[in-house]
Design a protein around this motif. Structure first.
Motif, PDB file in Angstrom:
ATOM      1  N   PRO A 142      30.229  97.147  32.900  1.00  0.00           N
ATOM      2  CA  PRO A 142      31.046  97.214  33.786  1.00  0.00           C
ATOM      3  C   PRO A 142      32.479  97.684  32.934  1.00  0.00           C
ATOM      4  CG  PRO A 142      31.521  95.242  31.739  1.00  0.00           C
ATOM      5  CD  PRO A 142      29.918  96.228  31.388  1.00  0.00           C
ATOM      6  N   ALA A 143      32.146  98.781  32.582  1.00  0.00           N
ATOM      7  CA  ALA A 143      33.215  99.706  32.340  1.00  0.00           C
ATOM      8  C   ALA A 143      34.448 100.601  34.011  1.00  0.00           C
ATOM      9  CB  ALA A 143      32.931 101.167  31.299  1.00  0.00           C
ATOM     10  N   VAL A 144      32.718 100.669  34.677  1.00  0.00           N
ATOM     11  CA  VAL A 144      33.576 101.187  36.135  1.00  0.00           C
ATOM     12  C   VAL A 144      32.999 100.395  37.134  1.00  0.00           C
ATOM     13  CG1 VAL A 144      33.803 103.485  35.403  1.00  0.00           C
ATOM     14  CG2 VAL A 144      31.889 102.437  35.680  1.00  0.00           C
ATOM     15  N   THR A 145      33.531 100.765  37.989  1.00  0.00           N
ATOM     16  CA  THR A 145      32.107  99.855  39.668  1.00  0.00           C
ATOM     17  C   THR A 145      30.794 100.519  40.014  1.00  0.00           C
ATOM     18  OG1 THR A 145      33.301 100.901  41.019  1.00  0.00           O
ATOM     19  CG2 THR A 145      34.121  98.443  40.858  1.00  0.00           C
ATOM     20  N   LEU A 146      30.858 100.091  40.928  1.00  0.00           N
ATOM     21  CA  LEU A 146      29.798 101.151  41.706  1.00  0.00           C
ATOM     22  C   LEU A 146      29.292 101.608  42.776  1.00  0.00           C
ATOM     23  CD1 LEU A 146      26.034 100.673  41.673  1.00  0.00           C
ATOM     24  CD2 LEU A 146      26.239  99.472  43.623  1.00  0.00           C
ATOM     25  N   ASP A 147      30.905 101.074  43.302  1.00  0.00           N
ATOM     26  CA  ASP A 147      31.166 102.557  43.713  1.00  0.00           C
ATOM     27  C   ASP A 147      31.695 103.510  43.169  1.00  0.00           C
ATOM     28  OD1 ASP A 147      30.970 100.386  46.115  1.00  0.00           O
ATOM     29  OD2 ASP A 147      33.537 100.569  45.980  1.00  0.00           O
ATOM     30  N   ALA A 148      32.846 103.796  42.239  1.00  0.00           N
ATOM     31  CA  ALA A 148      32.831 104.683  40.830  1.00  0.00           C
ATOM     32  C   ALA A 148      31.490 105.619  40.495  1.00  0.00           C
ATOM     33  CB  ALA A 148      33.768 104.693  39.980  1.00  0.00           C
ATOM     34  N   ILE A 149      30.449 104.959  40.302  1.00  0.00           N
ATOM     35  CA  ILE A 149      28.951 105.100  39.851  1.00  0.00           C
ATOM     36  C   ILE A 149      28.486 106.338  41.159  1.00  0.00           C
ATOM     37  CG2 ILE A 149      26.750 105.181  38.926  1.00  0.00           C
ATOM     38  CD1 ILE A 149      27.573 102.970  37.599  1.00  0.00           C
ATOM     39  N   VAL A 150      28.659 105.548  42.182  1.00  0.00           N
ATOM     40  CA  VAL A 150      28.284 106.673  43.515  1.00  0.00           C
ATOM     41  C   VAL A 150      29.054 107.775  44.114  1.00  0.00           C
ATOM     42  CG1 VAL A 150      27.701 106.267  45.992  1.00  0.00           C
ATOM     43  CG2 VAL A 150      27.487 104.428  44.241  1.00  0.00           C
ATOM     44  N   ARG A 151      30.354 108.118  43.192  1.00  0.00           N
ATOM     45  CA  ARG A 151      31.145 108.914  43.721  1.00  0.00           C
ATOM     46  C   ARG A 151      30.423 109.626  42.156  1.00  0.00           C
ATOM     47  NH1 ARG A 151      35.250 111.778  45.520  1.00  0.00           N
ATOM     48  NH2 ARG A 151      35.556 113.670  44.701  1.00  0.00           N
ATOM     49  N   GLN A 152      30.429 108.784  41.275  1.00  0.00           N
ATOM     50  CA  GLN A 152      30.054 109.969  40.011  1.00  0.00           C
ATOM     51  C   GLN A 152      28.997 110.663  40.209  1.00  0.00           C
ATOM     52  OE1 GLN A 152      30.080 108.128  35.448  1.00  0.00           O
ATOM     53  NE2 GLN A 152      32.080 107.578  35.982  1.00  0.00           N
ATOM     54  N   MET A 153      27.854 110.677  40.933  1.00  0.00           N
ATOM     55  CA  MET A 153      26.963 111.192  41.349  1.00  0.00           C
ATOM     56  C   MET A 153      26.912 111.568  42.885  1.00  0.00           C
ATOM     57  SD  MET A 153      24.143 109.849  39.481  1.00  0.00           S
ATOM     58  CE  MET A 153      25.427 109.743  37.866  1.00  0.00           C
ATOM     59  N   GLN A 154      27.512 111.955  43.343  1.00  0.00           N
ATOM     60  CA  GLN A 154      27.921 112.933  44.379  1.00  0.00           C
ATOM     61  C   GLN A 154      29.291 114.057  43.239  1.00  0.00           C
ATOM     62  OE1 GLN A 154      30.357 110.181  46.765  1.00  0.00           O
ATOM     63  NE2 GLN A 154      28.271 110.437  48.277  1.00  0.00           N
ATOM     64  N   PRO A 185      21.977  89.867  35.843  1.00  0.00           N
ATOM     65  CA  PRO A 185      23.123  90.913  35.600  1.00  0.00           C
ATOM     66  C   PRO A 185      24.517  91.192  36.153  1.00  0.00           C
ATOM     67  CG  PRO A 185      20.227  90.644  35.867  1.00  0.00           C
ATOM     68  CD  PRO A 185      20.795  89.773  36.579  1.00  0.00           C
ATOM     69  N   ASN A 186      24.451  90.305  37.128  1.00  0.00           N
ATOM     70  CA  ASN A 186      25.911  91.052  37.951  1.00  0.00           C
ATOM     71  C   ASN A 186      27.058  89.997  36.985  1.00  0.00           C
ATOM     72  OD1 ASN A 186      27.062  91.964  39.944  1.00  0.00           O
ATOM     73  ND2 ASN A 186      27.126  89.750  40.702  1.00  0.00           N
ATOM     74  N   GLN A 187      26.957  89.501  36.160  1.00  0.00           N
ATOM     75  CA  GLN A 187      28.236  89.429  34.952  1.00  0.00           C
ATOM     76  C   GLN A 187      28.360  90.263  34.567  1.00  0.00           C
ATOM     77  OE1 GLN A 187      26.318  86.277  32.149  1.00  0.00           O
ATOM     78  NE2 GLN A 187      25.737  85.445  33.472  1.00  0.00           N
ATOM     79  N   GLU A 188      27.691  91.661  34.768  1.00  0.00           N
ATOM     80  CA  GLU A 188      28.040  92.940  34.057  1.00  0.00           C
ATOM     81  C   GLU A 188      28.108  93.759  35.403  1.00  0.00           C
ATOM     82  OE1 GLU A 188      26.481  93.709  29.816  1.00  0.00           O
ATOM     83  OE2 GLU A 188      24.893  93.001  31.262  1.00  0.00           O
ATOM     84  N   ILE A 189      27.880  93.864  36.573  1.00  0.00           N
ATOM     85  CA  ILE A 189      27.379  94.438  37.463  1.00  0.00           C
ATOM     86  C   ILE A 189      28.716  94.126  37.723  1.00  0.00           C
ATOM     87  CG2 ILE A 189      26.281  96.047  39.497  1.00  0.00           C
ATOM     88  CD1 ILE A 189      23.940  94.676  37.944  1.00  0.00           C
ATOM     89  N   ARG A 190      29.480  93.049  38.645  1.00  0.00           N
ATOM     90  CA  ARG A 190      30.318  92.486  38.904  1.00  0.00           C
ATOM     91  C   ARG A 190      30.494  92.995  40.257  1.00  0.00           C
ATOM     92  NH1 ARG A 190      34.632  93.049  33.862  1.00  0.00           N
ATOM     93  NH2 ARG A 190      33.840  91.914  32.844  1.00  0.00           N
ATOM     94  N   LEU A 191      29.064  93.202  41.273  1.00  0.00           N
ATOM     95  CA  LEU A 191      29.303  93.582  43.039  1.00  0.00           C
ATOM     96  C   LEU A 191      30.229  92.040  43.198  1.00  0.00           C
ATOM     97  CD1 LEU A 191      25.584  94.510  43.199  1.00  0.00           C
ATOM     98  CD2 LEU A 191      28.096  95.772  43.404  1.00  0.00           C
ATOM     99  N   ASP A 192      30.905  92.470  44.599  1.00  0.00           N
ATOM    100  CA  ASP A 192      30.948  91.301  45.077  1.00  0.00           C
ATOM    101  C   ASP A 192      30.459  91.580  46.195  1.00  0.00           C
ATOM    102  OD1 ASP A 192      32.468  93.255  46.239  1.00  0.00           O
ATOM    103  OD2 ASP A 192      34.229  93.110  45.302  1.00  0.00           O
ATOM    104  N   SER A 193      30.660  90.985  47.071  1.00  0.00           N
ATOM    105  CA  SER A 193      29.960  90.706  49.018  1.00  0.00           C
ATOM    106  C   SER A 193      30.618  91.915  49.666  1.00  0.00           C
ATOM    107  CB  SER A 193      30.244  89.869  49.904  1.00  0.00           C
ATOM    108  OG  SER A 193      30.101  88.518  48.978  1.00  0.00           O
TER     109      SER A 193
END
Length: 289
Positions: free
Chosen positions: A115-127, A197-205
């Protein structure tokens, strides 16, 4: 789509179907084996370790180049799994060996974790990582036109997103990916909202929709290999089946491979073994056979 309706599942069934650690009780032994095999591989592989592509704590990569001075080699990028919340590149090193042995330059990527970063942030890191890698390609004796991205689990999702997700203007031109290898991936994310796992991933809809790559499957000039283990839960297999069909519907050349006697974790051994059909298919797809 294949008709699997996850919405009819109970909370316990959702957990069993979409949390791979629940479907493979001895999963920790595989984590240990990956780390041990990767440590052994690093004693044999030429490599430069913990190079940086960005400022985040885990925005690093390992670079493995074959011996010799050839140019225009295939460039293979590996992306580890861990449901975007765990593991790192040191669990994937052993899978680089057959690709380096066949003549590819291999980049093994890390990224910051939820949860240190969001999934959106991870996608940007991969880009950001792909832009960095393509800029370095010629220096490494490889070709940006021969860029192949292979990911496992959450890494398969990230690999697919590199070819399909919106590309911010400040990144410059999107690197052209020659092929994708997507192994036991998760591509439709709404079910993840309902498991532990979403307790750590912290996705919202909204984030789940933005990152559900099945809904905007890549239109790729080259091939996509979607692989899933025969021993994986039905709903997890459906993720790959549906994504494969979405690629085909988008006009992308896609192939679905069911790996015999493979679960979510032991499937990585088939990626690391050049005598196995999964590795053989990916070596061929990368122009290495």
């Amino acid at each position: 789509m294949n008709g699997f309706n996850w919405r009819t599942l109970s909370a316990d069934e959702l957990e069993a179907q979409y949390n791979p650690r629940k479907s493979v009780p001895d999963f920790e032994q595989h984590f240990t084996a990956w780390v041990e095999r990767s440590a052994s591989a690093r004693t044999r592989l030429p490599g430069a370790y913990d190079l940086r592509y960005g400022p985040g704590p885990l925005q690093t990569y390992d670079l493995h180049k074959p011996e010799g001075s050839a140019t225009g080699r295939p460039l293979v990028v590996l992306i580890h799994g861990g449901y975007w919340r765990g593991l790192d590149k040191n669990t994937m090193t052993f899978t680089a060996e057959p690709f380096v042995a066949a003549g590819a330059v291999v980049v093994n990527l890390n990224y910051d974790l939820c949860p240190a970063v969001t999934l959106d942030a991870i996608v940007r890191q991969m880009q950001d990582a792909l832009v960095h890698i393509v800029a370095k390609a010629a220096d490494w004796g490889t070709s940006a036109a021969r860029l192949h991205v292979i990911g496992h689990s959450a890494g398969a999702h990230l690999a697919a997103m590199m070819a399909a997700a919106p590309w911010a203007g400040d990144l410059g031109a999107r690197p052209q990916i020659a092929s994708l290898g997507l192994i036991s991936g998760v591509f439709e994310l709404e079910p993840v909202l309902h498991i532990s796992p979403n307790q750590e991933i912290r996705l919202d809809s909204a984030m789940a929709v933005r990152n559900s790559v099945t809904r905007f499957a890549p239109k790729l000039a080259g091939p996509v290999l979607v692989a899933v283990g025969d021993d994986e839960p039905q709903a997890w297999q459906a993720q790959s089946v549906d994504f494969h069909q979405a690629c085909r519907d988008a006009g992308t050349q896609a192939h679905l491979m069911r790996v015999a006697n493979a679960n979510h974790f032991n499937i990585l051994y088939a990626l690391a073994d050049a005598s196995k059909p999964l590795c053989t298919a990916l070596l061929r797809q990368c122009g290495l056979k």
